[in-house]
Design a protein around this motif. Structure first.
Motif, PDB file in Angstrom:
ATOM      1  N   THR A 198     110.839 -48.543 108.394  1.00  0.00           N
ATOM      2  CA  THR A 198     111.619 -47.331 108.686  1.00  0.00           C
ATOM      3  C   THR A 198     112.283 -46.798 107.414  1.00  0.00           C
ATOM      4  OG1 THR A 198     113.646 -48.562 109.256  1.00  0.00           O
ATOM      5  CG2 THR A 198     112.071 -48.149 111.021  1.00  0.00           C
ATOM      6  N   LEU A 199     112.698 -47.709 106.530  1.00  0.00           N
ATOM      7  CA  LEU A 199     113.278 -47.263 105.260  1.00  0.00           C
ATOM      8  C   LEU A 199     112.237 -46.540 104.415  1.00  0.00           C
ATOM      9  CD1 LEU A 199     115.424 -50.383 104.259  1.00  0.00           C
ATOM     10  CD2 LEU A 199     116.252 -48.208 105.112  1.00  0.00           C
ATOM     11  N   VAL A 200     111.015 -47.090 104.386  1.00  0.00           N
ATOM     12  CA  VAL A 200     109.938 -46.443 103.630  1.00  0.00           C
ATOM     13  C   VAL A 200     109.637 -45.062 104.217  1.00  0.00           C
ATOM     14  CG1 VAL A 200     107.490 -46.600 103.006  1.00  0.00           C
ATOM     15  CG2 VAL A 200     108.949 -48.633 102.885  1.00  0.00           C
ATOM     16  N   LEU A 201     109.665 -44.958 105.534  1.00  0.00           N
ATOM     17  CA  LEU A 201     109.469 -43.650 106.175  1.00  0.00           C
ATOM     18  C   LEU A 201     110.584 -42.686 105.775  1.00  0.00           C
ATOM     19  CD1 LEU A 201     107.861 -41.906 108.142  1.00  0.00           C
ATOM     20  CD2 LEU A 201     109.234 -42.864 110.009  1.00  0.00           C
ATOM     21  N   GLY A 202     111.809 -43.201 105.665  1.00  0.00           N
ATOM     22  CA  GLY A 202     112.916 -42.369 105.210  1.00  0.00           C
ATOM     23  C   GLY A 202     112.714 -41.886 103.787  1.00  0.00           C
ATOM     24  N   VAL A 203     112.180 -42.763 102.918  1.00  0.00           N
ATOM     25  CA  VAL A 203     111.887 -42.368 101.537  1.00  0.00           C
ATOM     26  C   VAL A 203     110.807 -41.283 101.520  1.00  0.00           C
ATOM     27  CG1 VAL A 203     110.957 -43.161  99.328  1.00  0.00           C
ATOM     28  CG2 VAL A 203     112.577 -44.591 100.586  1.00  0.00           C
ATOM     29  N   ALA A 204     109.771 -41.468 102.350  1.00  0.00           N
ATOM     30  CA  ALA A 204     108.710 -40.452 102.424  1.00  0.00           C
ATOM     31  C   ALA A 204     109.271 -39.112 102.894  1.00  0.00           C
ATOM     32  CB  ALA A 204     107.604 -40.932 103.363  1.00  0.00           C
ATOM     33  N   GLY A 205     110.169 -39.155 103.887  1.00  0.00           N
ATOM     34  CA  GLY A 205     110.805 -37.926 104.349  1.00  0.00           C
ATOM     35  C   GLY A 205     111.642 -37.269 103.267  1.00  0.00           C
ATOM     36  N   THR A 206     112.322 -38.095 102.460  1.00  0.00           N
ATOM     37  CA  THR A 206     113.130 -37.569 101.352  1.00  0.00           C
ATOM     38  C   THR A 206     112.255 -36.850 100.332  1.00  0.00           C
ATOM     39  OG1 THR A 206     114.746 -39.352 101.627  1.00  0.00           O
ATOM     40  CG2 THR A 206     114.741 -38.183  99.525  1.00  0.00           C
ATOM     41  N   LEU A 207     111.122 -37.471  99.968  1.00  0.00           N
ATOM     42  CA  LEU A 207     110.220 -36.859  98.994  1.00  0.00           C
ATOM     43  C   LEU A 207     109.627 -35.561  99.534  1.00  0.00           C
ATOM     44  CD1 LEU A 207     108.380 -40.072  97.731  1.00  0.00           C
ATOM     45  CD2 LEU A 207     110.012 -38.695  96.443  1.00  0.00           C
ATOM     46  N   ALA A 208     109.208 -35.585 100.811  1.00  0.00           N
ATOM     47  CA  ALA A 208     108.585 -34.389 101.395  1.00  0.00           C
ATOM     48  C   ALA A 208     109.574 -33.232 101.484  1.00  0.00           C
ATOM     49  CB  ALA A 208     108.028 -34.730 102.778  1.00  0.00           C
ATOM     50  N   CYS A 209     110.785 -33.505 101.939  1.00  0.00           N
ATOM     51  CA  CYS A 209     111.785 -32.431 102.069  1.00  0.00           C
ATOM     52  C   CYS A 209     112.264 -31.953 100.702  1.00  0.00           C
ATOM     53  CB  CYS A 209     112.958 -32.915 102.922  1.00  0.00           C
ATOM     54  SG  CYS A 209     112.544 -33.124 104.670  1.00  0.00           S
ATOM     55  N   SER A 210     112.322 -32.855  99.723  1.00  0.00           N
ATOM     56  CA  SER A 210     112.691 -32.445  98.360  1.00  0.00           C
ATOM     57  C   SER A 210     111.657 -31.475  97.801  1.00  0.00           C
ATOM     58  CB  SER A 210     112.817 -33.675  97.454  1.00  0.00           C
ATOM     59  OG  SER A 210     113.852 -34.522  97.882  1.00  0.00           O
ATOM     60  N   ARG A 211     110.381 -31.781  98.054  1.00  0.00           N
ATOM     61  CA  ARG A 211     109.312 -30.873  97.591  1.00  0.00           C
ATOM     62  C   ARG A 211     109.388 -29.530  98.310  1.00  0.00           C
ATOM     63  NH1 ARG A 211     106.996 -27.794  95.451  1.00  0.00           N
ATOM     64  NH2 ARG A 211     104.872 -27.727  94.589  1.00  0.00           N
ATOM     65  N   LEU A 212     109.689 -29.571  99.608  1.00  0.00           N
ATOM     66  CA  LEU A 212     109.813 -28.330 100.378  1.00  0.00           C
ATOM     67  C   LEU A 212     110.950 -27.464  99.843  1.00  0.00           C
ATOM     68  CD1 LEU A 212     109.068 -26.597 102.880  1.00  0.00           C
ATOM     69  CD2 LEU A 212     110.715 -27.969 104.176  1.00  0.00           C
ATOM     70  N   LEU A 213     112.104 -28.075  99.578  1.00  0.00           N
ATOM     71  CA  LEU A 213     113.245 -27.323  99.064  1.00  0.00           C
ATOM     72  C   LEU A 213     112.965 -26.747  97.688  1.00  0.00           C
ATOM     73  CD1 LEU A 213     116.127 -29.703 100.200  1.00  0.00           C
ATOM     74  CD2 LEU A 213     115.669 -27.425 101.088  1.00  0.00           C
ATOM     75  N   SER A 214     112.307 -27.549  96.834  1.00  0.00           N
ATOM     76  CA  SER A 214     112.036 -27.089  95.466  1.00  0.00           C
ATOM     77  C   SER A 214     110.979 -25.990  95.427  1.00  0.00           C
ATOM     78  CB  SER A 214     111.587 -28.270  94.594  1.00  0.00           C
ATOM     79  OG  SER A 214     110.361 -28.801  95.050  1.00  0.00           O
ATOM     80  N   ALA A 215     110.243 -25.826  96.529  1.00  0.00           N
ATOM     81  CA  ALA A 215     109.230 -24.765  96.594  1.00  0.00           C
ATOM     82  C   ALA A 215     109.718 -23.543  97.343  1.00  0.00           C
ATOM     83  CB  ALA A 215     107.960 -25.305  97.255  1.00  0.00           C
ATOM     84  N   THR A 216     110.907 -23.632  97.953  1.00  0.00           N
ATOM     85  CA  THR A 216     111.396 -22.510  98.765  1.00  0.00           C
ATOM     86  C   THR A 216     112.774 -22.055  98.286  1.00  0.00           C
ATOM     87  OG1 THR A 216     112.183 -24.129 100.404  1.00  0.00           O
ATOM     88  CG2 THR A 216     110.021 -23.141 100.790  1.00  0.00           C
ATOM     89  N   VAL A 217     113.826 -22.527  98.941  1.00  0.00           N
ATOM     90  CA  VAL A 217     115.167 -21.996  98.669  1.00  0.00           C
ATOM     91  C   VAL A 217     115.746 -22.482  97.351  1.00  0.00           C
ATOM     92  CG1 VAL A 217     115.726 -21.675 101.100  1.00  0.00           C
ATOM     93  CG2 VAL A 217     116.196 -23.876 100.032  1.00  0.00           C
ATOM     94  N   LEU A 218     115.185 -23.550  96.792  1.00  0.00           N
ATOM     95  CA  LEU A 218     115.703 -24.082  95.523  1.00  0.00           C
ATOM     96  C   LEU A 218     114.554 -24.239  94.531  1.00  0.00           C
ATOM     97  CD1 LEU A 218     118.231 -26.719  96.930  1.00  0.00           C
ATOM     98  CD2 LEU A 218     118.806 -24.644  95.678  1.00  0.00           C
ATOM     99  N   LYS A 219     113.873 -23.136  94.261  1.00  0.00           N
ATOM    100  CA  LYS A 219     112.723 -23.174  93.375  1.00  0.00           C
ATOM    101  C   LYS A 219     113.136 -23.550  91.961  1.00  0.00           C
ATOM    102  CE  LYS A 219     109.925 -19.735  95.825  1.00  0.00           C
ATOM    103  NZ  LYS A 219     109.230 -18.428  95.713  1.00  0.00           N
ATOM    104  N   GLY A 220     112.224 -24.224  91.270  1.00  0.00           N
ATOM    105  CA  GLY A 220     112.499 -24.582  89.886  1.00  0.00           C
ATOM    106  C   GLY A 220     111.619 -25.724  89.441  1.00  0.00           C
ATOM    107  N   MET A 221     111.617 -25.960  88.152  1.00  0.00           N
ATOM    108  CA  MET A 221     110.855 -27.051  87.573  1.00  0.00           C
ATOM    109  C   MET A 221     111.783 -28.246  87.333  1.00  0.00           C
ATOM    110  SD  MET A 221     107.810 -25.999  87.507  1.00  0.00           S
ATOM    111  CE  MET A 221     107.083 -27.329  86.515  1.00  0.00           C
ATOM    112  N   PRO A 222     111.248 -29.456  87.366  1.00  0.00           N
ATOM    113  CA  PRO A 222     112.105 -30.633  87.140  1.00  0.00           C
ATOM    114  C   PRO A 222     112.627 -30.665  85.718  1.00  0.00           C
ATOM    115  CG  PRO A 222     109.781 -31.267  87.180  1.00  0.00           C
ATOM    116  CD  PRO A 222     109.842 -29.834  87.607  1.00  0.00           C
ATOM    117  N   SER A 223     113.858 -31.083  85.579  1.00  0.00           N
ATOM    118  CA  SER A 223     114.450 -31.198  84.247  1.00  0.00           C
ATOM    119  C   SER A 223     114.155 -32.571  83.678  1.00  0.00           C
ATOM    120  CB  SER A 223     115.964 -30.977  84.330  1.00  0.00           C
ATOM    121  OG  SER A 223     116.560 -31.973  85.144  1.00  0.00           O
TER     122      SER A 223
END
Length: 605
Positions: A393-418
């Motif tokens: 379940t923790l690994v699933l939480g990490v996967a959810g974190t990565l997926a939602c981070s990518r979604l945010l960085s492609a939509t409302v918080l666009k930008g390149m990684p620093s």
């Protein structure tokens, strides 16, 4: 009182030095207008009072982050009578860049070369006199963890605040790097190459793609298992103690009106006692274990291993560290996001902080795993199997974190990684006593205090809903009935969804609220026998599908009230706080809907 600023890179032992000098004469707070924490402390030397101002740890003073801005502005302000720059003797060259930057702001500088004991173990020797001559400022060596060199440091500080400040000189960034390399080459001598080679081999093992992730998962699983297994006994003991205290309080309120004693005892007291009994033991185990790994020097290796994944999501690799903190407490993970320099990436980390389960969700997850997937068995094999499923379940939480981070960085918080500099400090022997005190006082009790503050009034609301009758049913029954049709679309029922809504103050009370609603007892119910709990859930229509959907929703739903308040405090925005609530909730409901629909299509029970 003489005021001295304490500056330095992270992981140079600055906090240890600060604690060694000031002892218990410390107080903390935030800098004016900033969310960056400050610590101040006092000590006496030869009859004179000195105040140490512990500046935020930073690699430079270029003001790319709040920490850097605070440190730079304080040094420039002239409020301090002198600045002590703490350096790590094992990696002096990098530390000297900050020393040169501080010298450009003020000439009243004292360099403290700390961790000489670790340098000796690694075969590194520093010529302090030669370094003082090159820099043109006094240099003192210490091993703060062993309380060595502290008197020499105090004496040097006393001389520093009495002398006039020499003129500061401005240098270009490349010139600083060149000077730092030259000074380090002249004053540092290395021996014991075998030890350095062993550390390099260990670093390759821990940071390699093929071995780093399995080792990380193994250690995380071990921490989870120790937390879960070790918390059972203390939780049971606290529950018994609170029950005895509840009997005493019941005697005191014997002559009070029934509604008042019921609301205070069965509502406020029992909910608060449940939160403390369930929340305190795992936090008291998890946070010290987490801090020990941090003190050992392992967590920067974890960030290095996970950096590539977060870079692919266009976020910062430091988010891995805040995600690890969120496992202990989502609110702590939110405050930990201050280490991320980029405002965009810091906001992404804050918004996704509740996608990994905190220890408040563990009781529900563990109970359901034990009942529906381990079969209620006990013993070593069953505990290992349960820990493995919980790790999943923790690994699933990490996967959810990565997926939602990518979604945010492609939509409302666009930008390149620093880009950022990630230090791999030498492995150190953890200071167990200091780690326990720091983790219990700074993390465990802090988080517990916030949880109790919201759990107490929530207990009154829950009791009122379970005891106030409208027509032929209680408010709680009306609410669960209203939600039932909607909840069953997602593989849940009205009681489960209502329990999560009432559990907003603290995730620990979700399962007991379910039991209260199913049994219609009017107060929280404790479950000592998992077998009896399993029978109760089955009688109310639970299947393995219900358990899976409940676990998914427990993993992904709105943050608890403590985390929501912390998110609002860190962002200062209702809009971002609302998004932080909506994002995990939408993810959880979406996954539950998929599981429910798929199992029905396949004809599975």
């Amino acid at each position: 009182m003489r005021r001295v600023a304490l500056a330095g890179n992270p992981n140079v032992g600055k906090s240890t030095l600060f604690n060694a000098l000031t002892g218990l004469r410390q107080h903390t707070g935030n800098w004016a207008g900033k969310t960056v924490a400050t610590a101040r402390g006092e000590y006496t030397f030869e009859g004179e009072e000195y105040q140490l101002v512990d500046l935020p740890g930073t690699y430079s003073l270029t003001a790319h982050s709040q920490e850097e801005a605070v440190a730079r502005d304080y040094i420039k302000s002239g409020q301090a009578d002198g600045v002590v720059v703490v350096c790590d003797a094992t990696c002096l060259e990098r530390n000297l860049i900050l020393v040169l930057q501080v010298l450009e702001l003020t000439g009243k500088v004292l360099v403290c070369v700390n961790l000489l004991d670790e340098a000796e173990r690694l075969g590194v020797k520093v010529d302090l006199s030669a370094l003082s001559e090159e820099l043109g400022v006094p240099v003192v060596g210490t091993a703060a963890g062993r309380q060595e060199g502290l008197n020499d440091l105090k004496a040097a500080i006393a001389r520093l605040v009495e002398r006039d400040a020499p003129a500061a000189s401005r240098r270009e960034p490349q010139e600083r790097v060149t000077l730092a390399e030259r000074y380090a080459a002249q004053v540092v001598r290395s021996e014991k190459a075998d030890r350095r080679r062993r550390q390099q081999k260990l670093d390759r093992l821990l940071t390699s793609k093929s071995t780093g992730i399995p080792i990380m998962l193994l250690l995380l699983g071990l921490v989870v298992w120790l937390t879960v297994a070790g918390a059972n006994g203390p939780s049971a003991l606290l529950t018994e103690l609170f029950a005895r205290l509840g009997n005493v309080l019941e005697g005191w309120l014997a002559n009070a009106p029934a509604w008042l004693s019921g609301m205070l005892l069965d509502g406020v007291y029992r909910v608060t006692a449940w939160v403390v009994a369930v929340m305190l033991p795992p936090m008291a185990i998890f946070f010290p274990l987490f801090t020990l790994l941090e003190d050992l020097g392992y967590l920067p290796r974890v960030a290095f291993v996970m950096d590539h994944a977060f870079q692919k999501c266009r976020t910062c690799g430091k988010q891995c560290l805040t995600m690890c903190m969120s496992i202990g407490c989502n609110a702590c993970g939110v405050t930990g996001c201050r280490i991320i320099d980029s405002p965009r990436e810091r906001l992404i980390a804050i918004l996704t902080s509740s996608l990994v389960p905190c220890n408040g969700k563990f009781p529900t997850l563990i109970a359901l795993i034990t009942l529906f997937f381990v079969g209620g068995r006990s013993g070593l094999l069953a505990s290992v199997q349960g820990a493995a499923l919980l790790l999943g379940t923790l690994v699933l939480g990490v996967a959810g974190t990565l997926a939602c981070s990518r979604l945010l960085s492609a939509t409302v918080l666009k930008g390149m990684p620093s880009s950022f500099a990630l230090e791999l400090p030498p492995f150190r022997k953890p200071r167990v006593g200091e780690v326990i005190v720091r983790s219990v006082l700074d993390r465990t009790l802090f988080v517990l205090g916030r949880a109790v503050a919201v759990a107490a009034p929530a207990g009154a609301v829950i009791w009122l809903m379970a005891n106030v009758t409208v027509g032929d049913a209680t408010l709680l029954a009306h609410c669960t009935g209203f939600l039932d049709s909607f909840a069953r679309l997602f593989g849940l029922d009205g009681v489960i969804l209502m329990a999560f809504l009432l559990g907003w103050p603290a995730n620990e009370i979700v399962l007991p609220v379910m039991l209260m609603a199913y049994l219609a007892t009017g107060s929280l119910v404790e479950f000592d026998d998992l077998t009896a709990l399993g029978r109760l859930l089955t009688q109310h229509g639970w299947t393995w599908r219900t358990a899976v959907c409940t676990m998914l929703f427990s993993l992904f739903h709105w943050p608890c009230s403590t985390t929501c308040l912390t998110i609002y405090k860190e962002t200062g925005s209702v809009r971002w706080t609302a998004l932080a609530i909506a994002l995990p909730t939408a993810l959880g409901l979406g996954l539950c809907l998929c599981v429910s629909a798929l199992t029905r299509v396949l004809g599975m029970p």
